[in-house]
Scaffold this motif. Structure first.
Motif, PDB file in Angstrom:
ATOM      1  N   LYS A 140       1.127  -1.091   0.520  1.00 27.07           N
ATOM      2  CA  LYS A 140       0.117  -0.268  -0.097  1.00 27.07           C
ATOM      3  C   LYS A 140       0.460   1.619  -0.154  1.00 27.07           C
ATOM      4  O   LYS A 140       0.159   2.162  -0.279  1.00 27.07           O
ATOM      5  N   VAL A 141       2.189   1.473   0.411  1.00 32.63           N
ATOM      6  CA  VAL A 141       3.179   2.114  -0.029  1.00 32.63           C
ATOM      7  C   VAL A 141       3.813   2.000  -0.784  1.00 32.63           C
ATOM      8  O   VAL A 141       4.596   0.784  -0.992  1.00 32.63           O
ATOM      9  N   LYS A 142       3.821   3.248  -1.570  1.00 32.26           N
ATOM     10  CA  LYS A 142       4.185   2.576  -3.012  1.00 32.26           C
ATOM     11  C   LYS A 142       5.898   2.650  -2.983  1.00 32.26           C
ATOM     12  O   LYS A 142       6.434   3.861  -2.213  1.00 32.26           O
ATOM     13  N   PRO A 143       6.580   2.287  -3.349  1.00 30.35           N
ATOM     14  CA  PRO A 143       8.246   1.935  -3.177  1.00 30.35           C
ATOM     15  C   PRO A 143       9.176   3.519  -4.200  1.00 30.35           C
ATOM     16  O   PRO A 143       8.446   3.929  -5.057  1.00 30.35           O
ATOM     17  N   PRO A 144      10.132   4.162  -3.696  1.00 27.38           N
ATOM     18  CA  PRO A 144      10.097   4.720  -4.668  1.00 27.38           C
ATOM     19  C   PRO A 144      10.703   4.474  -6.349  1.00 27.38           C
ATOM     20  O   PRO A 144      10.831   3.654  -6.339  1.00 27.38           O
ATOM     21  N   PHE A 145      10.581   5.890  -6.819  1.00 26.49           N
ATOM     22  CA  PHE A 145      11.038   5.926  -7.649  1.00 26.49           C
ATOM     23  C   PHE A 145      11.922   5.993  -8.736  1.00 26.49           C
ATOM     24  O   PHE A 145      12.463   7.337  -7.380  1.00 26.49           O
ATOM     25  N   PHE A 146      12.633   6.210  -9.848  1.00 31.51           N
ATOM     26  CA  PHE A 146      14.538   7.121  -9.668  1.00 31.51           C
ATOM     27  C   PHE A 146      13.809   7.422 -11.031  1.00 31.51           C
ATOM     28  O   PHE A 146      13.571   7.001 -11.767  1.00 31.51           O
ATOM     29  N   ILE A 147      14.881   8.511 -10.946  1.00 33.58           N
ATOM     30  CA  ILE A 147      15.032   9.574 -11.203  1.00 33.58           C
ATOM     31  C   ILE A 147      16.063  10.175 -12.214  1.00 33.58           C
ATOM     32  O   ILE A 147      17.218  10.079 -11.153  1.00 33.58           O
ATOM     33  N   GLN A 148      16.729  10.192 -13.219  1.00 32.92           N
ATOM     34  CA  GLN A 148      17.747  10.489 -13.480  1.00 32.92           C
ATOM     35  C   GLN A 148      17.532  11.558 -14.513  1.00 32.92           C
ATOM     36  O   GLN A 148      16.921  11.581 -15.426  1.00 32.92           O
ATOM     37  N   TRP A 149      18.369  13.079 -14.703  1.00 32.24           N
ATOM     38  CA  TRP A 149      17.926  14.856 -15.147  1.00 32.24           C
ATOM     39  C   TRP A 149      18.756  14.082 -16.074  1.00 32.24           C
ATOM     40  O   TRP A 149      20.138  13.778 -16.183  1.00 32.24           O
ATOM     41  N   ASP A 150      18.489  14.363 -17.567  1.00 31.30           N
ATOM     42  CA  ASP A 150      19.441  15.007 -18.284  1.00 31.30           C
ATOM     43  C   ASP A 150      20.013  16.115 -18.627  1.00 31.30           C
ATOM     44  O   ASP A 150      20.211  16.635 -19.920  1.00 31.30           O
ATOM     45  N   GLU A 151      21.164  16.492 -17.392  1.00 34.55           N
ATOM     46  CA  GLU A 151      21.408  17.104 -17.477  1.00 34.55           C
ATOM     47  C   GLU A 151      23.066  16.705 -16.571  1.00 34.55           C
ATOM     48  O   GLU A 151      22.216  16.505 -15.485  1.00 34.55           O
ATOM     49  N   PRO A 152      24.241  17.620 -16.048  1.00 30.72           N
ATOM     50  CA  PRO A 152      25.105  16.730 -15.334  1.00 30.72           C
ATOM     51  C   PRO A 152      24.957  17.242 -14.130  1.00 30.72           C
ATOM     52  O   PRO A 152      23.788  18.747 -13.835  1.00 30.72           O
ATOM     53  N   ASP A 153      25.067  16.678 -13.024  1.00 31.74           N
ATOM     54  CA  ASP A 153      24.940  17.226 -11.447  1.00 31.74           C
ATOM     55  C   ASP A 153      24.896  18.934 -11.301  1.00 31.74           C
ATOM     56  O   ASP A 153      24.030  19.904 -10.798  1.00 31.74           O
TER      57      ASP A 153
END
Length: 252
Positions: A140-153
Motif C-alpha cells: 500500500k506504500v508505493k515504493p520509491p521510483f528513480f530519476i536521472q536528469w538529462d543534464e549533469p548534476d
C-alpha cells in the motif's frame, strides 16, 4: 548504487490556489506532464525538493493508469487512492539508470522503464529526464521510483541554487506500514540500505551515500505519514499538518 533522495510527490487538490501556511516554503511554477494530465509546483530545500502535484485532465490520467507503465507511474497513486491528498511517493536520483535497472533485475525485482519524460514551463522551456519504476503492486506504500536528469548534476544544481531555502534540510521520512519488517527488508535489499536502528517499534534505514533516515513502523493506515526537517531559523520545533502530510520542523 549511488542513490540519493531527489524529491517528494505531495498531491494537493486545487493546487493553483494553494499556499503553504505562513508561506513556509516558497513555491515556483513547474510545468505540465502532458503524458499524465498533471501539473506541478515546486519548493526547493537544501537537500531535496517537494513536488506539489495536481491533475488538469483526469481522463488522461485514468487512461494511463490502466497501462503497464501507468499502473506503477507516480501519478497513478492519485487514482488508486481516489484522489485523497497526501504524500504519495518519493524519488531517488541516480547517475546511471541503465546500470541501476540491471542491478535491481539481478535481485529479482520486476522493473518498468527507463521511461523518457519531459515537462514544458509557461515560457516553453523543456526539462527532460528518465524514470524507472519498481513493479510492486502489493504494498500500500508505493515504493520509491528513480530519476536521472538529462543534464549533469553540477549544471542542474547551479540552476537550482537561487531557489533553494537552505535553512530547511530533510532529516527523516516516517512511513506507516502494514508490516514494517517486510517493507523495511525489501527496501534494504533493493537499495542496499544500511540499518541505523531496528527495535520492537521501528526500523530505521539509510542510503549509503545520503544522510536521510527512513523510519518504518506498523500502522493501521499505511502511508508516507511525515517528513521531518531541520529548520535552522527556528528556536522551537513545530508541526504542521498540510493536506494529508505532517511536516515536522525541528530546531537545533
Amino acid at each position: 548504487m549511488n542513490l540519493k533522495l531527489d524529491h517528494f510527490v505531495h498531491y494537493i487538490n486545487n493546487l493553483s490556489e494553494f499556499k503553504y501556511p505562513g508561506e513556509l516554503f516558497t513555491l515556483y511554477n513547474g510545468g505540465r506532464h502532458e503524458r499524465f494530465g498533471t501539473f506541478n509546483r515546486l519548493a526547493y530545500i537544501s537537500n531535496a525538493y517537494i513536488e506539489l502535484l495536481d491533475v488538469y485532465n483526469k481522463e488522461t490520467l485514468l487512461k494511463l493508469s490502466k497501462t503497464d507503465e501507468g499502473r506503477v507511474a507516480f501519478p497513478s497513486k492519485l487514482v488508486q487512492d481516489n484522489y485523497k491528498q497526501g504524500l504519495k511517493t518519493l524519488a531517488f536520483s541516480t547517475d546511471d539508470i541503465d546500470y541501476l535497472k540491471l542491478e535491481l533485475e539481478s535481485k529479482g525485482v520486476d522493473i518498468i522503464g527507463p521511461v523518457k519524460m519531459n515537462r514544458v514551463d509557461a515560457k516553453g522551456k523543456k526539462t527532460e529526464w528518465q524514470l524507472l519504476y519498481i513493479n510492486e503492486l502489493d504494498e500500500k506504500v508505493k515504493p520509491p521510483f528513480f530519476i536521472q536528469w538529462d543534464e549533469p548534476d553540477e549544471v542542474r544544481e547551479k540552476k537550482l541554487a537561487p531557489y533553494r531555502q537552505n535553512e530547511f534540510t530533510v532529516k527523516r521520512v516516517c512511513i506507516g506500514c502494514e508490516n514494517r519488517k517486510i517493507t523495511a527488508a525489501k527496501w534494504r535489499q533493493w537499495f542496499e540500505m544500511l540499518v541505523v536502528n531496528d527495535d520492537e517499534h521501528v526500523t530505521q534505514l539509510q542510503l549509503p551515500n545520503d544522510n536521510v533516515i527512513y523510519e518504518f513502523y506498523n500502522s493501521d493506515n499505511p502511508r508516507y505519514e511525515k517528513i521531518v526537517l531541520h529548520d535552522s531559523k527556528t528556536t522551537a520545533s513545530y508541526t504542521l499538518i498540510i493536506r494529508g502530510l505532517h511536516y515536522r520542523c525541528e530546531a537545533d
